[in-house]
Design an enzyme around this catalytic site. Structure first.
Site, PDB file in Angstrom:
ATOM      1  N   TRP A   1      54.780  88.988 -68.918  1.00  0.00           N
ATOM      2  CA  TRP A   1      54.052  89.163 -70.178  1.00  0.00           C
ATOM      3  C   TRP A   1      53.252  90.457 -70.148  1.00  0.00           C
ATOM      4  O   TRP A   1      53.243  91.221 -71.110  1.00  0.00           O
ATOM      5  CB  TRP A   1      53.125  87.963 -70.419  1.00  0.00           C
ATOM      6  CG  TRP A   1      52.432  87.998 -71.751  1.00  0.00           C
ATOM      7  CD1 TRP A   1      52.872  87.482 -72.932  1.00  0.00           C
ATOM      8  CD2 TRP A   1      51.151  88.589 -72.026  1.00  0.00           C
ATOM      9  NE1 TRP A   1      51.952  87.717 -73.933  1.00  0.00           N
ATOM     10  CE2 TRP A   1      50.889  88.400 -73.403  1.00  0.00           C
ATOM     11  CE3 TRP A   1      50.206  89.259 -71.245  1.00  0.00           C
ATOM     12  CZ2 TRP A   1      49.716  88.854 -74.008  1.00  0.00           C
ATOM     13  CZ3 TRP A   1      49.038  89.723 -71.849  1.00  0.00           C
ATOM     14  CH2 TRP A   1      48.809  89.511 -73.220  1.00  0.00           C
TER      15      TRP A   1
ATOM     16  N   LYS B   1      54.299  76.255 -84.023  1.00  0.00           N
ATOM     17  CA  LYS B   1      54.823  76.620 -82.704  1.00  0.00           C
ATOM     18  C   LYS B   1      54.974  78.129 -82.535  1.00  0.00           C
ATOM     19  O   LYS B   1      54.815  78.671 -81.453  1.00  0.00           O
ATOM     20  CB  LYS B   1      56.178  75.929 -82.492  1.00  0.00           C
ATOM     21  CG  LYS B   1      56.803  76.200 -81.126  1.00  0.00           C
ATOM     22  CD  LYS B   1      58.079  75.401 -80.960  1.00  0.00           C
ATOM     23  CE  LYS B   1      58.719  75.685 -79.606  1.00  0.00           C
ATOM     24  NZ  LYS B   1      59.278  77.027 -79.515  1.00  0.00           N
TER      25      LYS B   1
ATOM     26  N   LYS C   1      58.187  79.954 -71.711  1.00  0.00           N
ATOM     27  CA  LYS C   1      59.563  79.829 -71.225  1.00  0.00           C
ATOM     28  C   LYS C   1      60.455  80.963 -71.739  1.00  0.00           C
ATOM     29  O   LYS C   1      61.209  81.561 -70.956  1.00  0.00           O
ATOM     30  CB  LYS C   1      60.131  78.467 -71.647  1.00  0.00           C
ATOM     31  CG  LYS C   1      61.579  78.209 -71.236  1.00  0.00           C
ATOM     32  CD  LYS C   1      61.901  76.748 -71.266  1.00  0.00           C
ATOM     33  CE  LYS C   1      61.473  76.067 -72.546  1.00  0.00           C
ATOM     34  NZ  LYS C   1      62.146  76.591 -73.756  1.00  0.00           N
TER      35      LYS C   1
ATOM     36  N   ALA D   1      65.544  71.134 -79.374  1.00  0.00           N
ATOM     37  CA  ALA D   1      65.816  70.294 -78.206  1.00  0.00           C
ATOM     38  C   ALA D   1      65.211  68.910 -78.328  1.00  0.00           C
ATOM     39  O   ALA D   1      65.618  67.999 -77.624  1.00  0.00           O
ATOM     40  CB  ALA D   1      65.304  70.968 -76.941  1.00  0.00           C
TER      41      ALA D   1
ATOM     42  N   PHE E   1      48.216  83.999 -65.408  1.00  0.00           N
ATOM     43  CA  PHE E   1      47.063  84.237 -66.271  1.00  0.00           C
ATOM     44  C   PHE E   1      45.918  84.783 -65.413  1.00  0.00           C
ATOM     45  O   PHE E   1      45.813  84.480 -64.215  1.00  0.00           O
ATOM     46  CB  PHE E   1      46.611  82.951 -66.963  1.00  0.00           C
ATOM     47  CG  PHE E   1      47.449  82.570 -68.150  1.00  0.00           C
ATOM     48  CD1 PHE E   1      47.027  82.857 -69.434  1.00  0.00           C
ATOM     49  CD2 PHE E   1      48.680  81.935 -67.978  1.00  0.00           C
ATOM     50  CE1 PHE E   1      47.802  82.510 -70.538  1.00  0.00           C
ATOM     51  CE2 PHE E   1      49.455  81.589 -69.068  1.00  0.00           C
ATOM     52  CZ  PHE E   1      49.012  81.879 -70.355  1.00  0.00           C
TER      53      PHE E   1
ATOM     54  N   THR F   1      59.427  83.877 -72.900  1.00  0.00           N
ATOM     55  CA  THR F   1      58.895  85.101 -72.293  1.00  0.00           C
ATOM     56  C   THR F   1      59.426  85.268 -70.877  1.00  0.00           C
ATOM     57  O   THR F   1      59.847  86.364 -70.476  1.00  0.00           O
ATOM     58  CB  THR F   1      57.358  85.052 -72.285  1.00  0.00           C
ATOM     59  OG1 THR F   1      56.889  84.941 -73.633  1.00  0.00           O
ATOM     60  CG2 THR F   1      56.773  86.297 -71.641  1.00  0.00           C
TER      61      THR F   1
ATOM     62  N   ARG G   1      68.451  81.247 -77.958  1.00  0.00           N
ATOM     63  CA  ARG G   1      68.603  80.679 -79.299  1.00  0.00           C
ATOM     64  C   ARG G   1      67.930  81.575 -80.338  1.00  0.00           C
ATOM     65  O   ARG G   1      67.041  82.354 -80.028  1.00  0.00           O
ATOM     66  CB  ARG G   1      67.969  79.290 -79.375  1.00  0.00           C
ATOM     67  CG  ARG G   1      68.631  78.242 -78.510  1.00  0.00           C
ATOM     68  CD  ARG G   1      67.893  76.919 -78.590  1.00  0.00           C
ATOM     69  NE  ARG G   1      66.528  77.040 -78.099  1.00  0.00           N
ATOM     70  CZ  ARG G   1      65.573  76.151 -78.306  1.00  0.00           C
ATOM     71  NH1 ARG G   1      65.821  75.080 -79.040  1.00  0.00           N
ATOM     72  NH2 ARG G   1      64.369  76.316 -77.814  1.00  0.00           N
TER      73      ARG G   1
ATOM     74  N   PHE H   1      62.174  73.335 -75.002  1.00  0.00           N
ATOM     75  CA  PHE H   1      61.115  72.434 -74.551  1.00  0.00           C
ATOM     76  C   PHE H   1      61.176  72.206 -73.030  1.00  0.00           C
ATOM     77  O   PHE H   1      61.608  73.077 -72.285  1.00  0.00           O
ATOM     78  CB  PHE H   1      61.156  71.119 -75.328  1.00  0.00           C
ATOM     79  CG  PHE H   1      60.731  71.263 -76.771  1.00  0.00           C
ATOM     80  CD1 PHE H   1      59.473  71.757 -77.091  1.00  0.00           C
ATOM     81  CD2 PHE H   1      61.583  70.908 -77.809  1.00  0.00           C
ATOM     82  CE1 PHE H   1      59.073  71.899 -78.419  1.00  0.00           C
ATOM     83  CE2 PHE H   1      61.181  71.050 -79.137  1.00  0.00           C
ATOM     84  CZ  PHE H   1      59.931  71.549 -79.439  1.00  0.00           C
TER      85      PHE H   1
END
Length: 559
Positions: free
Chosen positions: A412, A107, A73, A275, A384, A75, A96, A303
């Site tokens: 990415w 994480k 998210k 969150a 991916f 990224t 954030r 999240f």
């Protein structure tokens, strides 16, 4: 571009521009900046930009419920901002700040990944400009003044069994969740049960992220409820005469931080409430600073959309009078297959059955955004190499049945260029799509009914089980005048339910609310559900074990 380097290797191989050059791109001068080295600066919101009109269209990036497969998210948020600039749209990203707890835990950080990062990523993921340390200090000053008041005679008649203000630290440390303090004799304080939360769960963090000026910050701090007296009256920070000193500790932290993306586009990174246990959004002042300096602003909420987006829309937008122009919902083929029951080591193979079973998770989030909140949306599939045309076609087909387009995102691996199609779809939505933004519940609904509205409308649950304690707490909070506040649900991020093992789109479940408390300064009521923890713990193999620094001070192993 190649994707074989680690995130930190990519970041460290990028030549950064001085922060004043980044500031010039949005019309700011050196005199508008407070420098924190060559590549970081703060901007005094009220002095420099508060008088400017809001001009930007606001784009919210959210996601499906997270899985160990990863969604990307942040990224996508960074990459989308770069992509918007790539196609010629003046865009700023507002994010954030990362918490040290997840950085050293399981994480990871929150600076993006691959060729869609904000930099300097080591600084951002570690101490940055010291905002979180200032928040911890202000929070713990209030805790110290509270206990000192009790030790010095307890003139206010504070019930030591009803103190709600724990201490905080910005680290995952389960050992400190529940402690006994004040031991060692009468000169060492009054013995009582106590505990620690992580800094990002602090009400000070929420207040800093919702305040619109230092005056507003101090006024909000004054309203903080730290506990109750023996005759059930709330005790506030103002009653302890703490708000002035606490605000003094936060006078620099309140100002937004300016950095850059790998493609040298401006990024504001400020504040960081979780969150799952807080409201999950960067600061109002950073968002509004960006909206006054750009034509488009990309921001994210923590999240999945059941937590971060719900709180962004029901709390932040309500408090700051914001209306998003479009929402991006991030998903991956792998994560959807995991929601469909496929094991992590099987995600690389084509499995249309597992994907079909996992898709309802994404579809429920789409329904919440488009039908619940009335906002236009696009699904961004974070690409991916293992994704197959058949799997991508199935996602596109199911999303189009709900009137939502799908855009592949390869930010990415290819930075802004890899998100150009997503950026064009976002611009199309912003400029042409119908926007009927609305809240899920009104202010004047009871606390209990607001919680029930979130559970039934957003989570898709059958209702709520309240403990007797929670029922009594809601009744008292409404009697004290806190009933008109929005609710902030503290819940596992991994499921729509409060049971992290219920993946996909569970049905017929009830959410269990065991505690309801007020964050009076932030302006919301917090409902704690299930087994949610406000102080995380470290995993069996913490990320900290892989982080090091060489003899030249170069950080290694940080993603």
């Amino acid at each position: 571009m190649s994707g074989f380097k680690s995130d930190i290797e990519i970041a460290q191989s990028t030549e950064l521009l001085p922060v004043e050059v980044i500031a010039e791109k949005v019309g700011l001068t050196r005199d508008d900046l407070e420098f924190y080295g060559k590549y970081k600066a703060k901007i005094d919101y009220n002095k420099v930009v508060a008088h400017l009109p809001d001009r930007a269209k606001l784009i919210l990036v959210t996601a499906i419920n997270p899985t160990p497969a990863g969604e990307g998210k942040t990224t996508t948020s960074v990459g989308l901002a770069d992509a918007m600039n790539y196609i010629g749209k003046n865009t700023i990203v507002a994010l954030r700040e990362p918490s040290l707890g997840p950085v050293f835990g399981v994480k990871g950080g929150a600076a993006g990944g691959g060729y869609a990062q904000v930099v300097p990523m080591e600084d951002i993921n570690l101490h940055f400009t010291g905002d979180f340390h200032a928040i911890s200090a202000a929070h713990n000053l209030l805790a110290a003044m509270l206990d000192n008041h009790i030790f010095q005679g307890n003139e206010l008649g504070i019930d030591v069994c009803r103190i709600t203000w724990k201490r905080v630290m910005d680290m995952n440390d389960r050992q400190l969740r529940n402690i006994t303090s004040g031991l060692g004799g009468k000169f060492n304080g009054v013995p009582r049960e106590d505990g620690f939360d992580i800094t990002v769960a602090s009400e000070i963090m929420a207040i800093l992220c919702l305040a619109n000026s230092i005056t507003d910050l101090k006024a909000r701090i004054a309203k903080i409820v730290v506990g109750y007296t023996y005759d059930n009256k709330p005790v506030t920070a103002a009653m302890l005469k703490a708000e002035g000193a606490m605000t003094a500790l936060l006078k620099d932290a309140i100002n937004p931080n300016l950095v850059q993306t790998l493609e040298h586009n401006p990024a504001f990174i400020h504040g960081g409430p979780f969150a799952n246990i807080a409201h999950g959004c960067n600061s109002v002042m950073a968002t509004k600073t960006a909206m006054k300096l750009a034509d488009y602003v990309v921001t994210e909420a923590g999240f999945g959309a059941d937590l971060g987006a719900e709180k962004f829309l029901n709390i932040k937008c309500r408090k700051a009078d914001l209306t998003p122009s479009a929402v991006v919902i991030v998903a991956t083929v792998k994560a959807l297959k995991m929601h469909g029951g496929l094991a992590k080591d099987q995600l690389g193979k084509t499995d249309l059955d597992a994907l079909e079973k996992g898709l309802p998770n994404l579809l429920k989030h789409i329904e919440n955004i488009t039908e619940g909140f009335g906002l236009p949306a696009v699904v961004a599939i974070n690409k991916f190499a293992t994704d197959t045309p058949e799997e991508l076609a199935l996602i596109e087909e199911r999303c189009k049945e709900l009137g939502v387009n799908v855009a592949l995102s390869d930010v990415w691996g290819n930075g802004g260029k890899g998100g150009a199609d997503l950026a064009r779809e976002v611009v199309r939505l912003v400029e042409t799509a119908e926007n009927n933004f609305r809240f899920i519940y009104p202010d004047d609904m009871s606390i209990k009914d607001k919680i029930n509205a979130v559970v039934t409308k957003i989570y898709g649950g059958a209702g709520v089980n309240f403990t007797v304690a929670a029922e009594n707490q809601m009744k008292q909070l409404e009697e004290l005048g806190f009933g008109n506040m929005p609710v902030c649900m503290a819940k596992t991020p991994y499921s729509f339910s409060d049971d992290m093992t219920k993946l996909g789109r569970p049905e017929g479940f009830k959410v269990n609310v065991h505690t309801v408390k007020v964050s009076a300064g932030a302006g919301f009521v917090v409902a704690l559900t299930g087994a949610i923890m406000t102080m995380p713990g470290l995993p069996p193999t913490p990320a900290a074990e892989k982080i090091d620094v060489d003899g030249n001070g170069k950080v290694e192993g940080l993603f």
